[in-house]
Every structure is written in structure tokens, then in C-alpha cells.
Design a protein around this motif. Structure first.
Motif, PDB file in Angstrom:
ATOM      1  N   GLU A   1       0.813  -1.206   0.000  1.00 29.56           N
ATOM      2  CA  GLU A   1       0.000   0.000   0.000  1.00 29.56           C
ATOM      3  C   GLU A   1       0.851   1.262   0.000  1.00 29.56           C
ATOM      4  O   GLU A   1       0.456   2.270  -0.551  1.00 29.56           O
ATOM      5  CB  GLU A   1      -0.954  -0.010   1.191  1.00 29.56           C
ATOM      6  CG  GLU A   1      -2.060  -1.029   1.013  1.00 29.56           C
ATOM      7  CD  GLU A   1      -3.097  -0.983   2.108  1.00 29.56           C
ATOM      8  OE1 GLU A   1      -3.134  -0.004   2.859  1.00 29.56           O
ATOM      9  OE2 GLU A   1      -3.883  -1.925   2.187  1.00 29.56           O
ATOM     10  N   LYS A   2       2.024   1.220   0.601  1.00 39.90           N
ATOM     11  CA  LYS A   2       2.891   2.387   0.648  1.00 39.90           C
ATOM     12  C   LYS A   2       3.538   2.663  -0.698  1.00 39.90           C
ATOM     13  O   LYS A   2       4.072   3.731  -0.920  1.00 39.90           O
ATOM     14  CB  LYS A   2       3.964   2.205   1.712  1.00 39.90           C
ATOM     15  CG  LYS A   2       3.431   2.250   3.114  1.00 39.90           C
ATOM     16  CD  LYS A   2       4.550   2.028   4.102  1.00 39.90           C
ATOM     17  CE  LYS A   2       4.022   1.968   5.510  1.00 39.90           C
ATOM     18  NZ  LYS A   2       5.064   1.676   6.481  1.00 39.90           N
ATOM     19  N   SER A   3       3.508   1.697  -1.609  1.00 42.78           N
ATOM     20  CA  SER A   3       4.221   1.858  -2.871  1.00 42.78           C
ATOM     21  C   SER A   3       3.349   2.416  -3.986  1.00 42.78           C
ATOM     22  O   SER A   3       3.738   2.378  -5.135  1.00 42.78           O
ATOM     23  CB  SER A   3       4.831   0.523  -3.292  1.00 42.78           C
ATOM     24  OG  SER A   3       3.814  -0.410  -3.599  1.00 42.78           O
ATOM     25  N   TYR A   4       2.178   2.928  -3.669  1.00 42.13           N
ATOM     26  CA  TYR A   4       1.307   3.512  -4.677  1.00 42.13           C
ATOM     27  C   TYR A   4       1.556   5.005  -4.826  1.00 42.13           C
ATOM     28  O   TYR A   4       2.060   5.661  -3.927  1.00 42.13           O
ATOM     29  CB  TYR A   4      -0.168   3.284  -4.334  1.00 42.13           C
ATOM     30  CG  TYR A   4      -0.617   1.846  -4.508  1.00 42.13           C
ATOM     31  CD1 TYR A   4      -0.332   1.142  -5.668  1.00 42.13           C
ATOM     32  CD2 TYR A   4      -1.340   1.206  -3.523  1.00 42.13           C
ATOM     33  CE1 TYR A   4      -0.742  -0.164  -5.837  1.00 42.13           C
ATOM     34  CE2 TYR A   4      -1.767  -0.101  -3.696  1.00 42.13           C
ATOM     35  CZ  TYR A   4      -1.461  -0.775  -4.855  1.00 42.13           C
ATOM     36  OH  TYR A   4      -1.878  -2.065  -5.023  1.00 42.13           O
ATOM     37  N   VAL A   5       1.170   5.531  -5.979  1.00 42.74           N
ATOM     38  CA  VAL A   5       1.346   6.948  -6.291  1.00 42.74           C
ATOM     39  C   VAL A   5       0.272   7.777  -5.590  1.00 42.74           C
ATOM     40  O   VAL A   5      -0.895   7.399  -5.561  1.00 42.74           O
ATOM     41  CB  VAL A   5       1.253   7.164  -7.828  1.00 42.74           C
ATOM     42  CG1 VAL A   5       1.242   8.634  -8.183  1.00 42.74           C
ATOM     43  CG2 VAL A   5       2.408   6.461  -8.523  1.00 42.74           C
ATOM     44  N   ASN A   6       0.679   8.911  -5.026  1.00 49.56           N
ATOM     45  CA  ASN A   6      -0.248   9.890  -4.461  1.00 49.56           C
ATOM     46  C   ASN A   6      -0.439  10.998  -5.492  1.00 49.56           C
ATOM     47  O   ASN A   6       0.532  11.493  -6.054  1.00 49.56           O
ATOM     48  CB  ASN A   6       0.302  10.497  -3.177  1.00 49.56           C
ATOM     49  CG  ASN A   6       0.341   9.497  -2.047  1.00 49.56           C
ATOM     50  OD1 ASN A   6      -0.632   8.830  -1.766  1.00 49.56           O
ATOM     51  ND2 ASN A   6       1.485   9.380  -1.409  1.00 49.56           N
ATOM     52  N   VAL A   7      -1.680  11.383  -5.726  1.00 42.81           N
ATOM     53  CA  VAL A   7      -1.989  12.427  -6.694  1.00 42.81           C
ATOM     54  C   VAL A   7      -2.817  13.499  -5.995  1.00 42.81           C
ATOM     55  O   VAL A   7      -3.769  13.192  -5.280  1.00 42.81           O
ATOM     56  CB  VAL A   7      -2.795  11.852  -7.882  1.00 42.81           C
ATOM     57  CG1 VAL A   7      -3.231  12.949  -8.838  1.00 42.81           C
ATOM     58  CG2 VAL A   7      -1.985  10.811  -8.610  1.00 42.81           C
ATOM     59  N   THR A   8      -2.458  14.763  -6.207  1.00 44.43           N
ATOM     60  CA  THR A   8      -3.244  15.870  -5.671  1.00 44.43           C
ATOM     61  C   THR A   8      -4.264  16.279  -6.720  1.00 44.43           C
ATOM     62  O   THR A   8      -3.916  16.554  -7.872  1.00 44.43           O
ATOM     63  CB  THR A   8      -2.335  17.061  -5.312  1.00 44.43           C
ATOM     64  OG1 THR A   8      -1.375  16.611  -4.354  1.00 44.43           O
ATOM     65  CG2 THR A   8      -3.145  18.203  -4.715  1.00 44.43           C
ATOM     66  N   ILE A   9      -5.515  16.283  -6.321  1.00 37.63           N
ATOM     67  CA  ILE A   9      -6.607  16.618  -7.226  1.00 37.63           C
ATOM     68  C   ILE A   9      -6.561  18.105  -7.563  1.00 37.63           C
ATOM     69  O   ILE A   9      -6.435  18.944  -6.678  1.00 37.63           O
ATOM     70  CB  ILE A   9      -7.982  16.272  -6.589  1.00 37.63           C
ATOM     71  CG1 ILE A   9      -8.044  14.785  -6.221  1.00 37.63           C
ATOM     72  CG2 ILE A   9      -9.129  16.674  -7.498  1.00 37.63           C
ATOM     73  CD1 ILE A   9      -7.892  13.836  -7.379  1.00 37.63           C
ATOM     74  N   GLU A  10      -6.669  18.402  -8.845  1.00 38.59           N
ATOM     75  CA  GLU A  10      -6.722  19.784  -9.311  1.00 38.59           C
ATOM     76  C   GLU A  10      -8.141  20.091  -9.778  1.00 38.59           C
ATOM     77  O   GLU A  10      -8.926  19.180 -10.045  1.00 38.59           O
ATOM     78  CB  GLU A  10      -5.724  19.988 -10.447  1.00 38.59           C
ATOM     79  CG  GLU A  10      -4.277  19.812  -9.998  1.00 38.59           C
ATOM     80  CD  GLU A  10      -3.275  20.006 -11.122  1.00 38.59           C
ATOM     81  OE1 GLU A  10      -3.657  20.524 -12.198  1.00 38.59           O
ATOM     82  OE2 GLU A  10      -2.113  19.629 -10.927  1.00 38.59           O
ATOM     83  N   GLN A  11      -8.466  21.360  -9.884  1.00 38.84           N
ATOM     84  CA  GLN A  11      -9.795  21.789 -10.331  1.00 38.84           C
ATOM     85  C   GLN A  11     -10.135  21.108 -11.665  1.00 38.84           C
ATOM     86  O   GLN A  11      -9.348  21.150 -12.597  1.00 38.84           O
ATOM     87  CB  GLN A  11      -9.833  23.311 -10.497  1.00 38.84           C
ATOM     88  CG  GLN A  11     -11.203  23.868 -10.824  1.00 38.84           C
ATOM     89  CD  GLN A  11     -12.176  23.726  -9.664  1.00 38.84           C
ATOM     90  OE1 GLN A  11     -11.810  23.838  -8.502  1.00 38.84           O
ATOM     91  NE2 GLN A  11     -13.425  23.450  -9.984  1.00 38.84           N
ATOM     92  N   GLY A  12     -11.289  20.480 -11.719  1.00 43.30           N
ATOM     93  CA  GLY A  12     -11.755  19.836 -12.947  1.00 43.30           C
ATOM     94  C   GLY A  12     -11.310  18.399 -13.129  1.00 43.30           C
ATOM     95  O   GLY A  12     -11.763  17.735 -14.064  1.00 43.30           O
ATOM     96  N   ASP A  13     -10.422  17.889 -12.271  1.00 38.99           N
ATOM     97  CA  ASP A  13      -9.979  16.496 -12.388  1.00 38.99           C
ATOM     98  C   ASP A  13     -11.134  15.539 -12.105  1.00 38.99           C
ATOM     99  O   ASP A  13     -11.985  15.801 -11.248  1.00 38.99           O
ATOM    100  CB  ASP A  13      -8.855  16.184 -11.391  1.00 38.99           C
ATOM    101  CG  ASP A  13      -7.491  16.638 -11.863  1.00 38.99           C
ATOM    102  OD1 ASP A  13      -7.370  17.026 -13.037  1.00 38.99           O
ATOM    103  OD2 ASP A  13      -6.553  16.597 -11.042  1.00 38.99           O
TER     104      ASP A  13
END
Length: 104
Positions: free
Chosen positions: A35-47
Motif C-alpha cells: 500500500e505504501k508503494s502507490y502513487v499519491n496524486v493531488t486533485i486539481e480543479q476539474g480532475d
């Protein structure tokens, strides 16, 4: 003779308990490592999660629907209620090559 037979069974029981304990420990630590090896993505407006699934398509083998369901469950979010600035974990292994796929 009876005494040595009891000692033999005691050894087997102790051995089984140790092996089960080691297996449980390995399973638990391996799961948290994955679980620690997954990518974190920050949501941007419209995503949208659909767009993220398409953007990272080379990094996962899930259908778009499966990707969305996975992200919703792991992050306790709903696809139609994503908030800009929120960071979510996506089912893409963390790695330089995969992050480059997203930036293309």
C-alpha cells in the motif's frame, strides 16, 4: 518410550505455532509495504477519476470502472465529490517511469 513420543508432539506443535506466527507477520508487513508503494496524486480543479485512470493507464491493468471503485474505496471519497487540493492514492506502483507516463 511414551515420554519421547510426547516430546516429539510438543516439538511439532511448537513448530506449527511458530510457522503460523511467521506467516501472519509476513502477510501483514507485506500488505502494508504494498500500500505504501502507490502513487499519491493531488486533485486539481476539474480532475475526474476517469481522467486519472486514462492518464495513468500505462501504470495499471484495471478497467476505468475498477480504477474508480478502487480509488473511492481506498481513499473514502466519491468520484462526484472530489475536492481540489485533496491527495488521493491511486493503484499505480510508485516509480519514475509511471510518473513520466502521466506527464506526457
Amino acid at each position: 518410550m511414551e515420554k519421547s513420543r510426547q516430546n516429539g508432539w510438543s516439538f511439532v506443535i511448537v513448530f506449527i505455532v511458530i510457522m503460523v506466527s511467521m506467516g501472519a507477520y509476513t502477510f501483514i508487513t507485506n500488505k502494508s509495504h504494498i500500500e505504501k508503494s502507490y502513487v499519491n496524486v493531488t486533485i486539481e480543479q476539474g480532475d475526474t477519476l476517469w481522467e486519472l485512470s486514462e492518464k495513468f493507464q500505462g501504470g495499471h491493468e484495471l478497467s476505468h470502472s475498477e480504477f474508480i471503485q478502487w480509488v473511492e474505496q481506498k481513499n473514502e471519497v466519491k468520484a462526484d465529490r472530489l475536492q481540489p487540493g485533496k491527495t488521493v492514492v491511486i493503484p499505480v506502483p510508485d516509480g519514475t517511469e509511471l510518473v513520466q507516463i502521466a506527464s506526457e
